[in-house]
Design a protein around this motif. Sequence first.
Motif, short mmCIF file in Angstrom:
data_model
loop_
_atom_site.label_atom_id
_atom_site.label_comp_id
_atom_site.label_asym_id
_atom_site.label_seq_id
_atom_site.Cartn_x
_atom_site.Cartn_y
_atom_site.Cartn_z
N ALA A 1 89.40 15.90 36.64
CA ALA A 1 88.05 15.54 37.01
C ALA A 1 87.18 16.95 37.02
O ALA A 1 86.05 17.35 36.75
CB ALA A 1 87.79 14.96 38.15
N LEU B 1 78.97 12.51 36.65
CA LEU B 1 80.15 11.54 36.72
C LEU B 1 81.49 12.12 37.05
O LEU B 1 82.22 11.65 37.86
CB LEU B 1 80.42 10.66 35.26
CG LEU B 1 79.25 9.84 34.94
CD1 LEU B 1 79.47 9.17 33.45
CD2 LEU B 1 79.04 8.74 35.96
N SER B 2 81.74 13.29 36.47
CA SER B 2 83.17 14.02 36.76
C SER B 2 82.97 14.40 38.27
O SER B 2 83.97 14.25 38.93
CB SER B 2 83.20 15.08 35.73
OG SER B 2 82.25 16.02 35.89
N SER B 3 81.71 14.99 38.76
CA SER B 3 81.77 15.31 40.00
C SER B 3 82.06 14.26 41.12
O SER B 3 82.67 14.32 42.39
CB SER B 3 80.37 16.15 40.20
OG SER B 3 80.36 17.33 39.59
N THR C 1 81.24 21.48 31.65
CA THR C 1 79.73 21.07 31.66
C THR C 1 78.93 22.29 32.23
O THR C 1 77.94 22.36 31.77
CB THR C 1 79.80 19.81 32.40
OG1 THR C 1 80.05 19.67 33.74
CG2 THR C 1 80.27 18.52 31.63
N LEU D 1 83.58 11.39 40.54
CA LEU D 1 84.97 11.15 40.42
C LEU D 1 85.92 12.14 41.38
O LEU D 1 87.10 11.68 41.73
CB LEU D 1 85.51 10.93 38.82
CG LEU D 1 86.94 10.71 38.77
CD1 LEU D 1 87.23 9.12 39.50
CD2 LEU D 1 87.05 10.50 37.21
N GLY D 2 85.48 13.49 40.93
CA GLY D 2 86.33 14.48 41.57
C GLY D 2 86.32 14.40 42.91
O GLY D 2 87.15 14.52 43.82
N TRP E 1 92.56 15.14 39.99
CA TRP E 1 91.35 15.94 40.73
C TRP E 1 91.16 17.16 39.77
O TRP E 1 90.10 17.55 39.64
CB TRP E 1 91.57 15.94 42.21
CG TRP E 1 90.47 17.08 42.89
CD1 TRP E 1 89.35 16.71 42.95
CD2 TRP E 1 90.74 18.38 43.23
NE1 TRP E 1 88.51 17.73 43.46
CE2 TRP E 1 89.32 18.76 43.35
CE3 TRP E 1 91.94 19.20 43.00
CZ2 TRP E 1 89.30 20.20 44.03
CZ3 TRP E 1 91.65 20.47 43.54
CH2 TRP E 1 90.51 20.97 43.85
N ILE F 1 86.72 19.01 34.13
CA ILE F 1 85.67 18.33 33.06
C ILE F 1 84.34 18.85 33.66
O ILE F 1 83.33 19.25 32.86
CB ILE F 1 85.61 16.81 33.18
CG1 ILE F 1 87.04 16.37 32.41
CG2 ILE F 1 84.38 16.28 32.31
CD1 ILE F 1 87.10 15.06 32.40
N GLY F 2 84.07 18.89 35.09
CA GLY F 2 83.06 19.37 35.69
C GLY F 2 82.59 20.73 35.38
O GLY F 2 81.57 21.15 35.44
N LEU G 1 77.46 13.87 32.09
CA LEU G 1 79.00 13.92 32.13
C LEU G 1 79.23 14.75 33.50
O LEU G 1 80.27 14.38 34.18
CB LEU G 1 79.42 14.48 30.92
CG LEU G 1 80.84 14.73 30.99
CD1 LEU G 1 81.67 13.32 31.14
CD2 LEU G 1 81.14 15.50 29.59
N HIS G 2 78.52 15.62 33.79
CA HIS G 2 78.69 16.47 35.00
C HIS G 2 78.83 15.56 36.26
O HIS G 2 79.57 15.85 37.12
CB HIS G 2 77.90 17.83 35.06
CG HIS G 2 78.03 18.56 36.23
ND1 HIS G 2 79.23 19.43 36.67
CD2 HIS G 2 77.22 18.54 37.44
CE1 HIS G 2 78.88 19.92 37.72
NE2 HIS G 2 77.87 19.42 38.30
#
Length: 252
Positions: free
Chosen positions: A239, A211-213, A246, A215-216, A236, A242-243, A208-209
């Motif tokens: 995202a 993917l969020s990184s 995690t 995307l961010g 941003w 979320i990072g 998850l980290h």
Amino acid sequence: MQLMDSERKQSSVKAFEGVHGVQLVPRWPFMIQEIPQDINFSSSCKHNDTTTANHKILMQRIWQMRPPSLTPIHCSHQGDRCVAETIANVLTSLPFIFLGFQAPRRNLTSTLYANSLIGVGVASSLYHSSRGKARKYLRWADYTMIATATVCLSRALRNENPRFLMAASALCLPFQPLIVSAVHTGMMEVAFARRASTKPELRTAHSLHTLSSALGGALFIADDLFPETPYLHAAWHLAAAIGVGTCNKLLE
């Protein structure tokens, strides 16, 4: 008539000659001349103004000759064009404060990291709600708090960080917070990947980290390339939150 006037003047002079302490002179020995004071005052003011201007020019030249490492960041973010976008950016800054309160506080380094997350949310909220000249300074504070959080996180994950690296990060933090953030974020990513490879319970959080990184990072670049697009910055924020959430799993 002229003869009578001269006789009167002579008689008045003789009348005063007998008075003790009085001495008459034929003409007044002093001349009254009006000196225009504005000339000297204006020339003095012009001299002071010239000196001040030369001093400012000298200081500007010295500041321009500073090395690139001491050049503050230049931010071109032009968001918050309307009230709705400002509200969205402020609301999406609040999760960082919540994550800071929820972050583990097992020791001094983890406590510093948790407090820095709170600082990130506060600085971001103040920046997005600001207007005028204070906005650029609050933007600098926003970036600086983000860099501070990355330094505190890498320190909390690795107590054996070289002292030279930490000292250099602290020195560059006010001038190049983006570089400091990039260096310590990279160190955190390496530490996260290593722990996820040895601890199966962290693999979901690491995925998850990742993917969020990604995307961010894409949203951060898009926000800079397409500044007219609304709500990219708020996306941003989400995202990145979320990072960060995690990353807190690493400190549990």
